[in-house]
Design a protein around this motif. Structure first.
Motif, mmCIF file in Angstrom:
data_model
loop_
_atom_site.group_PDB
_atom_site.id
_atom_site.type_symbol
_atom_site.label_atom_id
_atom_site.label_comp_id
_atom_site.label_asym_id
_atom_site.label_seq_id
_atom_site.Cartn_x
_atom_site.Cartn_y
_atom_site.Cartn_z
ATOM 1 N N PHE A 72 -64.649 -12.163 -94.241
ATOM 2 C CA PHE A 72 -64.715 -13.347 -93.381
ATOM 3 C C PHE A 72 -65.337 -14.507 -94.160
ATOM 4 O O PHE A 72 -66.279 -14.315 -94.930
ATOM 5 N N THR A 73 -64.812 -15.697 -93.902
ATOM 6 C CA THR A 73 -65.354 -16.889 -94.541
ATOM 7 C C THR A 73 -65.527 -17.988 -93.503
ATOM 8 O O THR A 73 -64.569 -18.331 -92.793
ATOM 9 N N ILE A 74 -66.726 -18.530 -93.431
ATOM 10 C CA ILE A 74 -66.999 -19.634 -92.519
ATOM 11 C C ILE A 74 -66.994 -20.932 -93.320
ATOM 12 O O ILE A 74 -67.439 -20.975 -94.469
ATOM 13 N N SER A 75 -66.466 -21.980 -92.706
ATOM 14 C CA SER A 75 -66.448 -23.278 -93.388
ATOM 15 C C SER A 75 -66.458 -24.384 -92.352
ATOM 16 O O SER A 75 -66.136 -24.168 -91.180
ATOM 17 N N GLY A 76 -66.839 -25.563 -92.810
ATOM 18 C CA GLY A 76 -66.897 -26.710 -91.915
ATOM 19 C C GLY A 76 -65.951 -27.805 -92.347
ATOM 20 O O GLY A 76 -65.793 -28.047 -93.543
ATOM 21 N N ASP A 77 -65.310 -28.437 -91.385
ATOM 22 C CA ASP A 77 -64.429 -29.575 -91.652
ATOM 23 C C ASP A 77 -65.081 -30.799 -91.042
ATOM 24 O O ASP A 77 -65.018 -31.011 -89.828
ATOM 25 N N THR A 78 -65.721 -31.594 -91.897
ATOM 26 C CA THR A 78 -66.468 -32.747 -91.410
ATOM 27 C C THR A 78 -65.561 -33.751 -90.696
ATOM 28 O O THR A 78 -65.926 -34.305 -89.661
ATOM 29 N N ALA A 79 -64.399 -34.002 -91.257
ATOM 30 C CA ALA A 79 -63.504 -35.001 -90.691
ATOM 31 C C ALA A 79 -63.076 -34.645 -89.275
ATOM 32 O O ALA A 79 -62.936 -35.516 -88.415
ATOM 33 N N LYS A 80 -62.879 -33.352 -89.043
ATOM 34 C CA LYS A 80 -62.417 -32.911 -87.721
ATOM 35 C C LYS A 80 -63.561 -32.407 -86.854
ATOM 36 O O LYS A 80 -63.335 -32.049 -85.702
ATOM 37 N N ASN A 81 -64.777 -32.356 -87.437
ATOM 38 C CA ASN A 81 -65.938 -31.870 -86.683
ATOM 39 C C ASN A 81 -65.675 -30.481 -86.122
ATOM 40 O O ASN A 81 -65.951 -30.194 -84.943
ATOM 41 N N THR A 82 -65.098 -29.636 -86.943
ATOM 42 C CA THR A 82 -64.816 -28.265 -86.533
ATOM 43 C C THR A 82 -65.373 -27.290 -87.557
ATOM 44 O O THR A 82 -65.605 -27.641 -88.724
ATOM 45 N N VAL A 83 -65.590 -26.066 -87.106
ATOM 46 C CA VAL A 83 -66.015 -24.974 -87.981
ATOM 47 C C VAL A 83 -64.963 -23.882 -87.889
ATOM 48 O O VAL A 83 -64.549 -23.504 -86.791
ATOM 49 N N LEU A 84 -64.552 -23.409 -89.045
ATOM 50 C CA LEU A 84 -63.499 -22.397 -89.106
ATOM 51 C C LEU A 84 -64.092 -21.056 -89.501
ATOM 52 O O LEU A 84 -65.067 -20.987 -90.247
ATOM 53 N N LEU A 85 -63.477 -19.999 -88.999
ATOM 54 C CA LEU A 85 -63.809 -18.652 -89.431
ATOM 55 C C LEU A 85 -62.510 -18.002 -89.881
ATOM 56 O O LEU A 85 -61.663 -17.640 -89.049
ATOM 57 N N GLN A 86 -62.352 -17.883 -91.184
ATOM 58 C CA GLN A 86 -61.181 -17.221 -91.746
ATOM 59 C C GLN A 86 -61.462 -15.732 -91.833
ATOM 60 O O GLN A 86 -62.437 -15.326 -92.459
ATOM 61 N N MET A 87 -60.629 -14.943 -91.206
ATOM 62 C CA MET A 87 -60.836 -13.503 -91.154
ATOM 63 C C MET A 87 -59.659 -12.818 -91.831
ATOM 64 O O MET A 87 -58.512 -12.940 -91.377
ATOM 65 N N ASN A 88 -59.944 -12.128 -92.923
ATOM 66 C CA ASN A 88 -58.913 -11.419 -93.677
ATOM 67 C C ASN A 88 -59.166 -9.915 -93.638
ATOM 68 O O ASN A 88 -60.254 -9.466 -93.282
ATOM 69 N N SER A 89 -58.161 -9.169 -94.008
ATOM 70 C CA SER A 89 -58.266 -7.704 -94.052
ATOM 71 C C SER A 89 -58.851 -7.153 -92.758
ATOM 72 O O SER A 89 -59.775 -6.340 -92.774
ATOM 73 N N LEU A 90 -58.306 -7.600 -91.672
ATOM 74 C CA LEU A 90 -58.857 -7.227 -90.366
ATOM 75 C C LEU A 90 -58.682 -5.741 -90.096
ATOM 76 O O LEU A 90 -57.697 -5.113 -90.509
ATOM 77 N N LYS A 91 -59.665 -5.200 -89.389
ATOM 78 C CA LYS A 91 -59.695 -3.780 -89.043
ATOM 79 C C LYS A 91 -59.760 -3.640 -87.524
ATOM 80 O O LYS A 91 -60.224 -4.559 -86.837
ATOM 81 N N PRO A 92 -59.357 -2.499 -87.000
ATOM 82 C CA PRO A 92 -59.441 -2.311 -85.544
ATOM 83 C C PRO A 92 -60.852 -2.530 -84.998
ATOM 84 O O PRO A 92 -61.013 -3.019 -83.873
ATOM 85 N N GLU A 93 -61.863 -2.204 -85.788
ATOM 86 C CA GLU A 93 -63.233 -2.395 -85.317
ATOM 87 C C GLU A 93 -63.650 -3.864 -85.254
ATOM 88 O O GLU A 93 -64.734 -4.177 -84.769
ATOM 89 N N ASP A 94 -62.811 -4.760 -85.735
ATOM 90 C CA ASP A 94 -63.064 -6.194 -85.570
ATOM 91 C C ASP A 94 -62.602 -6.699 -84.208
ATOM 92 O O ASP A 94 -62.861 -7.853 -83.858
ATOM 93 N N THR A 95 -61.929 -5.850 -83.459
ATOM 94 C CA THR A 95 -61.454 -6.248 -82.142
ATOM 95 C C THR A 95 -62.627 -6.618 -81.246
ATOM 96 O O THR A 95 -63.568 -5.831 -81.081
#
Length: 127
Positions: A72-95
């Protein structure tokens, strides 16, 4: 009125990816923190990651469970005033339902510390 809105949840297969977005508005804090939490059925809400913002600059990233580090990677987009959470290699336990929270004082993985909450977005990972 402070509003926090999550988006981007959905259904993916094991190994897939999703990107969650958190949009916060209605506040005037120059310094604040945004954290992602998740809550699986029958479990307590747990912190996933947190990022701080000062005068529009994002910094101070923290990941809480070892299970998401490197995936997982968290990042901020200042221009859009949003925070993203990129989730890769997802597993069933991430549900879980994933929540975004904002606090003007604390960047924390303890849900009791965060003040403003979104309604959550459901992430389902099928095996």
């Amino acid at each position: 009125e402070v509003q926090v809105v999550e988006s981007g949840g959905g259904l993916v297969h094991t190994g897939g990816s999703l990107r969650l977005s958190c949009a916060a508005s209605g506040f005037t804090f120059d310094d604040y923190a945004i954290a992602w939490f998740r809550q699986a059925p029958g479990k307590e809400r747990e912190g996933v990651s947190c990022i701080k913002s000062r005068d529009g600059t994002y910094y101070g990233i923290t990941y809480y469970p070892n299970s998401v580090r490197g995936r997982f990677t968290i990042s901020g987009d200042t221009a859009k005033n949003t925070v993203l959470l990129q989730m890769n290699s997802l597993k069933p336990e991430d549900t879980a339902v994933y929540y975004c929270a904002l606090d003007p004082w604390t960047c924390s993985g303890n849900f009791r510390d965060m003040r403003y909450w979104g309604k959550g977005t459901l992430v389902t990972v099928s095996s």
